[in-house]
Design a protein around this motif. Structure first.
Motif, mmCIF file in Angstrom:
data_model
loop_
_atom_site.group_PDB
_atom_site.id
_atom_site.type_symbol
_atom_site.label_atom_id
_atom_site.label_comp_id
_atom_site.label_asym_id
_atom_site.label_seq_id
_atom_site.Cartn_x
_atom_site.Cartn_y
_atom_site.Cartn_z
ATOM 1 N N SER A 193 7.189 -1.050 1.063
ATOM 2 C CA SER A 193 6.785 -1.015 2.462
ATOM 3 C C SER A 193 7.909 -0.494 3.351
ATOM 4 C CB SER A 193 6.359 -2.415 2.924
ATOM 5 O OG SER A 193 6.044 -2.420 4.301
ATOM 6 N N GLN B 35 0.252 -0.943 -2.775
ATOM 7 C CA GLN B 35 -0.309 -1.968 -3.655
ATOM 8 C C GLN B 35 0.533 -2.133 -4.917
ATOM 9 O OE1 GLN B 35 -4.360 -0.741 -4.356
ATOM 10 N NE2 GLN B 35 -4.981 -1.039 -2.215
ATOM 11 N N GLN C 26 -0.318 6.125 7.738
ATOM 12 C CA GLN C 26 -0.274 6.546 6.339
ATOM 13 C C GLN C 26 -0.923 7.923 6.158
ATOM 14 O OE1 GLN C 26 -1.937 3.604 3.699
ATOM 15 N NE2 GLN C 26 -0.452 2.012 4.288
ATOM 16 N N SER D 295 -1.545 4.365 0.059
ATOM 17 C CA SER D 295 -2.068 3.000 -0.079
ATOM 18 C C SER D 295 -1.819 2.463 -1.482
ATOM 19 C CB SER D 295 -3.574 2.984 0.208
ATOM 20 O OG SER D 295 -3.831 3.395 1.541
#
Length: 288
Positions: free
Chosen positions: A9, A43, A24, A39
């Motif tokens: 992040s 994750q 993003q 994304s």
């Protein structure tokens, strides 16, 4: 050599900041990837090295800061590049970067570390030789390893990634206190370009012209040579003899003669029978 992975992040935030975007989707456009990739990185908790390298080369952002949030150079000043110029430069650099995988990039990585075998590199980075061999065969670009090497050795990221180093990068190296000099490999009597390397000026003998220095290696031997010096005297020299280059120990003899000592033996000749290419100012010996 294992290290904890940077927070994905935070890395993405620094990438976005470098490009001057906030979403993003905008970041994906800058990186020229599908929006879903960003994304997925969030994750997975990991950002691919290729994306970090592209951002560093594209925007001029400090690599160490992009990876871990700490500037490698305390005097670093961010350079903003217009979006149009940035896009053109980014595409060009990305193309060069991804077209120089496999053998070429691994060679530059090993040169930067001073390794001569894939086994040494694998043991140092704790990567199996099988994995490295696969990169070699498939012309794979190991972005994470390129980043590690750049941060670990101080080698130019642009040179490691693309095999090139522009004049601006060389000037910046000199300004930062770690000037670079051309690196050459001496093979079969010929000198071939081999990138650049960094050298502390305190190791260079007083009176030598730093701008004329070349780092030359051949097998396990290496020298720093001041090219263009041709007033022959006693010492070690890069000579052209019958069209083949090599480094020799030279001592002058009466009658305009020279005693030449090389790796294959010694002999005498006249001064006009050799062509002087450069003076060895520093000899680097393998301790093993």
């Amino acid at each position: 050599m294992s290290e904890s992975k940077p927070n994905a992040s935070e890395v993405l935030e620094r990438l976005s900041s470098s490009y001057g975007v906030t979403t993003q989707k905008e970041l994906a456009v800058c990186l020229e990837i599908p929006a879903g990739n960003v994304s997925a990185w969030m994750q997975r908790g990991s950002v691919p090295g290729n994306a970090i390298i592209k951002c560093a080369l594209d925007t001029g952002a400090d690599l160490s800061w992009l990876v871990n949030g700490v500037f490698a150079n305390a005097n670093f000043k961010k350079t903003y590049v217009s979006r149009g110029l940035r896009t053109d430069r980014g595409k060009s650099l990305l193309k060069k970067m991804l077209s120089t995988g496999g053998k070429a990039v691994l060679k530059r990585i090993m040169d930067a570390y001073g390794f001569t075998t894939q086994k040494e590199l694998g043991e140092y980075l704790e990567i199996s030789t099988g994995t490295i061999s696969t990169w070699f065969r498939r012309e794979y670009f190991p972005g994470d390893v390129v980043i590690t090497c750049a941060l670990d050795t101080g080698a130019s990221l642009e040179w490691l990634a693309t095999g090139e180093m522009n004049t601006e990068s060389q000037e910046e190296s000199a300004i930062s206190g770690t000037p670079s000099i051309p690196k050459k490999i001496l093979l079969a009597g010929k000198l071939d370009d081999d990138g650049f390397c960094y050298i502390d000026e305190s190791f260079v003998p007083q009176g030598a012209n730093f701008n004329s220095l070349n780092y030359v290696r051949s097998g396990k031997s290496a020298w720093v040579i001041e090219m263009g010096v041709n007033q022959l005297s006693n010492g070690s020299w890069l000579l052209d003899i019958d069209g083949a280059l090599d480094v020799y120990a030279v001592s002058k003899r009466p009658g305009n003669k020279l005693r030449i000592v090389g790796s294959d033996g010694e002999f005498e000749c006249l001064t006009n029978e050799v062509i002087v290419k450069g003076l060895v100012v520093l000899i680097l010996k393998n301790a093993l």
